[in-house]
Scaffold this motif. Structure first.
Motif, PDB file in Angstrom:
ATOM      1  N   LEU A 185       0.783  -1.405  -0.022  1.00  0.00           N
ATOM      2  CA  LEU A 185       0.081  -0.192   0.055  1.00  0.00           C
ATOM      3  C   LEU A 185       0.797   1.282  -0.058  1.00  0.00           C
ATOM      4  CD1 LEU A 185      -2.767  -0.980   2.548  1.00  0.00           C
ATOM      5  CD2 LEU A 185      -3.049  -0.896   0.159  1.00  0.00           C
ATOM      6  N   GLY A 186       0.445   2.408  -0.895  1.00  0.00           N
ATOM      7  CA  GLY A 186       0.937   3.688  -0.608  1.00  0.00           C
ATOM      8  C   GLY A 186       2.467   3.906  -0.469  1.00  0.00           C
ATOM      9  N   LEU A 187       3.094   4.564   0.329  1.00  0.00           N
ATOM     10  CA  LEU A 187       4.378   4.728   0.475  1.00  0.00           C
ATOM     11  C   LEU A 187       5.271   3.671   0.219  1.00  0.00           C
ATOM     12  CD1 LEU A 187       4.070   8.030   2.436  1.00  0.00           C
ATOM     13  CD2 LEU A 187       4.567   8.113   0.082  1.00  0.00           C
ATOM     14  N   ARG A 188       4.750   2.473   0.819  1.00  0.00           N
ATOM     15  CA  ARG A 188       5.658   1.362   1.038  1.00  0.00           C
ATOM     16  C   ARG A 188       5.890   0.588  -0.201  1.00  0.00           C
ATOM     17  NH1 ARG A 188       4.358  -2.424   5.787  1.00  0.00           N
ATOM     18  NH2 ARG A 188       6.367  -2.979   5.587  1.00  0.00           N
ATOM     19  N   THR A 189       5.403   1.074  -1.525  1.00  0.00           N
ATOM     20  CA  THR A 189       5.577   0.445  -2.767  1.00  0.00           C
ATOM     21  C   THR A 189       6.726   1.279  -3.189  1.00  0.00           C
ATOM     22  OG1 THR A 189       4.019   1.824  -3.742  1.00  0.00           O
ATOM     23  CG2 THR A 189       3.151   0.007  -3.083  1.00  0.00           C
ATOM     24  N   VAL A 190       7.432   2.244  -2.564  1.00  0.00           N
ATOM     25  CA  VAL A 190       8.405   3.040  -3.237  1.00  0.00           C
ATOM     26  C   VAL A 190       9.612   2.217  -3.053  1.00  0.00           C
ATOM     27  CG1 VAL A 190       9.601   5.247  -3.024  1.00  0.00           C
ATOM     28  CG2 VAL A 190       7.290   5.178  -2.871  1.00  0.00           C
ATOM     29  N   GLU A 191      10.621   2.037  -4.128  1.00  0.00           N
ATOM     30  CA  GLU A 191      11.698   1.395  -3.994  1.00  0.00           C
ATOM     31  C   GLU A 191      12.849   2.032  -3.338  1.00  0.00           C
ATOM     32  OE1 GLU A 191      12.207  -1.696  -5.087  1.00  0.00           O
ATOM     33  OE2 GLU A 191      10.222  -1.732  -5.966  1.00  0.00           O
ATOM     34  N   LYS A 192      13.804   1.495  -2.849  1.00  0.00           N
ATOM     35  CA  LYS A 192      14.684   1.985  -2.060  1.00  0.00           C
ATOM     36  C   LYS A 192      15.558   3.042  -3.081  1.00  0.00           C
ATOM     37  CE  LYS A 192      19.538   1.004  -0.012  1.00  0.00           C
ATOM     38  NZ  LYS A 192      20.220   1.757  -1.295  1.00  0.00           N
TER      39      LYS A 192
ATOM     40  N   ALA B 115       5.469  11.038  -3.660  1.00  0.00           N
ATOM     41  CA  ALA B 115       4.449  10.355  -3.424  1.00  0.00           C
ATOM     42  C   ALA B 115       3.132  10.617  -4.564  1.00  0.00           C
ATOM     43  CB  ALA B 115       3.864  11.478  -2.254  1.00  0.00           C
ATOM     44  N   LYS B 116       3.426  11.554  -5.277  1.00  0.00           N
ATOM     45  CA  LYS B 116       2.539  11.884  -6.487  1.00  0.00           C
ATOM     46  C   LYS B 116       2.731  10.655  -7.731  1.00  0.00           C
ATOM     47  CE  LYS B 116       0.774  15.388  -9.607  1.00  0.00           C
ATOM     48  NZ  LYS B 116       0.732  16.877 -10.036  1.00  0.00           N
TER      49      LYS B 116
ATOM     50  N   PRO C 183       2.023   3.434   5.066  1.00  0.00           N
ATOM     51  CA  PRO C 183       1.229   3.477   3.572  1.00  0.00           C
ATOM     52  C   PRO C 183       1.162   5.107   3.344  1.00  0.00           C
ATOM     53  CG  PRO C 183       0.456   1.694   4.776  1.00  0.00           C
ATOM     54  CD  PRO C 183       1.417   2.152   5.657  1.00  0.00           C
ATOM     55  N   TYR C 184       0.654   5.917   4.389  1.00  0.00           N
ATOM     56  CA  TYR C 184       0.257   7.112   4.121  1.00  0.00           C
ATOM     57  C   TYR C 184       0.927   7.921   4.982  1.00  0.00           C
ATOM     58  CZ  TYR C 184      -2.873   4.485   1.269  1.00  0.00           C
ATOM     59  OH  TYR C 184      -3.305   3.612   0.428  1.00  0.00           O
ATOM     60  N   ARG C 185       1.887   7.822   5.682  1.00  0.00           N
ATOM     61  CA  ARG C 185       2.566   8.571   6.708  1.00  0.00           C
ATOM     62  C   ARG C 185       4.102   8.510   6.374  1.00  0.00           C
ATOM     63  NH1 ARG C 185       5.384   7.799  11.314  1.00  0.00           N
ATOM     64  NH2 ARG C 185       5.416   9.625  12.877  1.00  0.00           N
ATOM     65  N   PHE C 186       4.657   9.588   6.299  1.00  0.00           N
ATOM     66  CA  PHE C 186       6.151   9.668   5.985  1.00  0.00           C
ATOM     67  C   PHE C 186       6.847  10.572   7.174  1.00  0.00           C
ATOM     68  CE2 PHE C 186       9.803  11.931   4.225  1.00  0.00           C
ATOM     69  CZ  PHE C 186      10.843  10.732   3.608  1.00  0.00           C
ATOM     70  N   MET C 187       7.935   9.987   7.956  1.00  0.00           N
ATOM     71  CA  MET C 187       8.661  10.756   8.839  1.00  0.00           C
ATOM     72  C   MET C 187       9.985  10.671   8.507  1.00  0.00           C
ATOM     73  SD  MET C 187      10.541  11.196  11.569  1.00  0.00           S
ATOM     74  CE  MET C 187      10.575   9.529  12.542  1.00  0.00           C
TER      75      MET C 187
ATOM     76  N   TYR D 200       4.680   8.016  -7.810  1.00  0.00           N
ATOM     77  CA  TYR D 200       5.012   6.602  -7.696  1.00  0.00           C
ATOM     78  C   TYR D 200       3.471   5.811  -6.598  1.00  0.00           C
ATOM     79  CZ  TYR D 200       9.958   6.844  -9.005  1.00  0.00           C
ATOM     80  OH  TYR D 200      10.643   6.999  -9.716  1.00  0.00           O
ATOM     81  N   CYS D 201       2.759   6.695  -6.104  1.00  0.00           N
ATOM     82  CA  CYS D 201       1.645   6.194  -5.375  1.00  0.00           C
ATOM     83  C   CYS D 201       0.421   6.785  -5.554  1.00  0.00           C
ATOM     84  CB  CYS D 201       1.911   6.592  -3.928  1.00  0.00           C
ATOM     85  SG  CYS D 201       3.661   6.162  -3.178  1.00  0.00           S
ATOM     86  N   GLY D 202       0.573   8.093  -6.382  1.00  0.00           N
ATOM     87  CA  GLY D 202      -0.848   8.625  -6.973  1.00  0.00           C
ATOM     88  C   GLY D 202      -1.339   9.276  -5.604  1.00  0.00           C
ATOM     89  N   LEU D 203      -0.388   9.955  -4.816  1.00  0.00           N
ATOM     90  CA  LEU D 203      -0.939  10.728  -3.601  1.00  0.00           C
ATOM     91  C   LEU D 203      -0.823  12.158  -3.701  1.00  0.00           C
ATOM     92  CD1 LEU D 203       0.563   8.270  -0.644  1.00  0.00           C
ATOM     93  CD2 LEU D 203      -1.929   8.413  -1.692  1.00  0.00           C
ATOM     94  N   GLU D 204      -1.755  12.788  -4.203  1.00  0.00           N
ATOM     95  CA  GLU D 204      -1.764  14.323  -4.295  1.00  0.00           C
ATOM     96  C   GLU D 204      -2.236  15.156  -3.251  1.00  0.00           C
ATOM     97  OE1 GLU D 204      -2.897  15.438  -8.267  1.00  0.00           O
ATOM     98  OE2 GLU D 204      -2.968  13.371  -9.049  1.00  0.00           O
ATOM     99  N   THR D 205      -2.613  14.835  -2.294  1.00  0.00           N
ATOM    100  CA  THR D 205      -3.491  15.447  -1.264  1.00  0.00           C
ATOM    101  C   THR D 205      -2.890  15.293   0.140  1.00  0.00           C
ATOM    102  OG1 THR D 205      -5.824  15.256  -2.315  1.00  0.00           O
ATOM    103  CG2 THR D 205      -5.657  16.020   0.043  1.00  0.00           C
ATOM    104  N   ILE D 206      -2.373  16.365   0.630  1.00  0.00           N
ATOM    105  CA  ILE D 206      -1.728  16.350   2.020  1.00  0.00           C
ATOM    106  C   ILE D 206      -2.800  16.576   3.094  1.00  0.00           C
ATOM    107  CG2 ILE D 206       0.000  17.257   3.384  1.00  0.00           C
ATOM    108  CD1 ILE D 206       1.819  17.966   0.963  1.00  0.00           C
ATOM    109  N   SER D 207      -2.680  15.569   3.826  1.00  0.00           N
ATOM    110  CA  SER D 207      -3.824  15.986   5.013  1.00  0.00           C
ATOM    111  C   SER D 207      -3.039  16.523   6.151  1.00  0.00           C
ATOM    112  CB  SER D 207      -4.069  14.551   5.696  1.00  0.00           C
ATOM    113  OG  SER D 207      -5.058  13.933   4.677  1.00  0.00           O
TER     114      SER D 207
END
Length: 468
Positions: free
Chosen positions: A64-71, A132-133, A108-112, A135-142
């Protein structure tokens, strides 16, 4: 309450010299231990949010989400920061990256990410949002947070970290006021240790439209309507049994930081490599072999008492040459990290944990108990505590009860509480009683010296008059 499991982890180690980044090397003029920290919550697609809320303690979020991003993608981003990945530890909930300059945790949807030294963390914000946008299609920041303790050596920082105003200006260009509600704070005393916070959250369009629709009402009625609307929202949130809200932010979001300086040098000796361990590193480097973490890290973990904080944690740690220590620890869906700069001239240690009280993996009855456990390891001359907790679990009244009122051997010199919309923030500063007594004695001695000098001046003036 369902038991949260500490799952077996995947662990990968990558080649890097055991020394810290050459650009960040400790010198006689000191190393900048206090970290810059970024935390970003991305809003997941509706179907993914439902999936997140349905995942139980045996579930897995690796796809899910950011966890799909490769090293390799994160490697590229970290070149901007001027840091590198030392190793990665994973469980079914998150990935923990141990960095040459601190830590990075990816859910998945939190990055620190937090980095120390003269790293240029903010320069990487556009790249992180792009990843995020793309590789994961995440465009909205909460929610976006940037925080740091005041620097020990601010003159050595590079743009945009030269000053707090420069950092805020940099972030304001990214988070336009027309899209985000942004706030910048300096928390604490400017003439003592203080903590800086920048946050950006999207405007609540539904709430804004509602306030516009009743704007023509008399002021008293308008205020009543607003209070009713807020009460409705709060009641809805309190009845929500989901693990994540509509914006994808965890309902039990919580972070405790203990930022310590003036560390006890007797305690710090265990954070240095022994002569034998130094020779081992030199031999490995001469052979061109890969340094494999193991006995040295375990020795530090055991001898310092760090292992006793959360013995059940999945630990990944690293001892630098000749000194310094970094660790990431996974506790199911939560984590803690420890970073130590032991040199007397610039001694500093940070402890960060997002495991709430009441969680099955948290054996402590109060944060005071956990804080004292950490303090006993480092015995700092002064320290700052920040406690960031999500509403409605952490109302202002509750957060006052959560923060320690008294810590043996220390004087509380500052305490501030903020209401930050969905979150509450508590900030406390403590200084050793002995240090305060030394300051008082020094002040008294300076006053006595000044008085003596004035008496001598008067006497000399009288003597000159008599002589004339």
């Amino acid at each position: 309450m369902m038991s949260e499991q500490v799952a077996s982890s995947d662990h990968q180690t990558y080649y890097t010299p055991v020394d810290a980044n050459p650009d960040q090397q400790v010198s006689l003029i000191g190393f900048e231990g206090p970290e810059k920290l970024i935390e970003i919550w991305f809003k997941p697609p509706k179907e993914r949010l439902d999936e997140l809320n349905e995942i139980d303690d045996e579930g897995n979020t690796k796809g899910l989400g950011l966890r799909t991003v490769e090293k390799e993608v994160w490697d590229d981003m970290l070149t901007i920061v001027r840091a590198q990945i030392l190793s990665i530890t994973s469980n079914q909930y998150q990935d923990a990256y141990l960095l040459s300059e601190s830590s990075m945790f990816v859910s998945p949807y939190r990055f620190m990410i937090k980095t120390c030294g003269t790293t240029t963390l903010l320069n990487a914000v556009p790249k992180i949002l792009e990843i995020a946008k793309q590789y994961c299609g995440l465009e909205t920041i909460s929610a976006f947070f940037y925080s740091r303790k005041c620097f020990m050596f601010p003159d050595r920082q590079e743009r945009p970290h030269g000053s707090w105003n420069d950092e805020v200006d940099f972030l304001e260009k990214i988070f336009s006021e027309c899209s985000y509600n942004t706030s910048a704070y300096v928390v604490g005393k400017l003439n003592r240790d203080h903590w800086n916070l920048y946050m950006a959250t999207p405007y609540d369009e539904e709430f804004l439209k509602y306030t516009n629709s009743i704007a023509d009402l008399p002021q008293e009625i308008f205020e009543e309507k607003i209070e009713e609307k807020i009460e409705t929202i709060i009641n809805k949130e309190e009845k929500n049994t989901n693990k994540f809200d509509k914006d994808g932010i965890s309902e039990d979001d919580f972070t405790l930081e203990i930022l310590m300086s003036g560390l006890d040098q007797k305690h710090m000796k265990n954070f240095w490599r022994t002569e034998e361990e130094k020779r081992e590193v030199m031999e490995i480097e001469e052979r061109g072999d890969i340094y494999v973490k193991g006995p040295t890290e375990e020795r530090v973990y055991e001898q310092t008492g760090l292992k006793s904080i959360f013995p059940q944690a999945q630990m990944d740690h690293y001892v630098f040459n000749p000194c310094g220590y970094s660790s990431n620890a996974l506790l199911g869906k939560h984590y803690y990290s420890v970073h130590v700069t032991p040199e007397d001239i610039c001694s500093y240690a940070s402890f960060e944990c997002n495991l709430p009280l009441g969680n099955p993996l948290n054996q402590y009855n109060s944060y005071n108990e956990l804080i004292n456990k950490v303090l006993n390891i480092f015995n700092p001359k002064q320290f700052v505590i920040t406690l960031f907790t999500r509403k409605p679990e952490g109302t202002l009244g509750q957060i006052r009860d959560l923060i320690p009122q008294n810590i043996k051997g220390y004087q509380k010199t500052d305490k501030i509480i903020y209401d930050l919309n969905k979150w509450d923030l508590a900030f406390c500063q403590f200084t050793k009683n002995d240090i305060i007594l030394e300051r008082i004695k020094k002040s008294e001695n300076e006053q006595l010296l000044e008085k003596k000098m004035m008496e001598n001046l008067v006497q000399n003036t009288e003597n000159m008059k008599i002589a004339n």
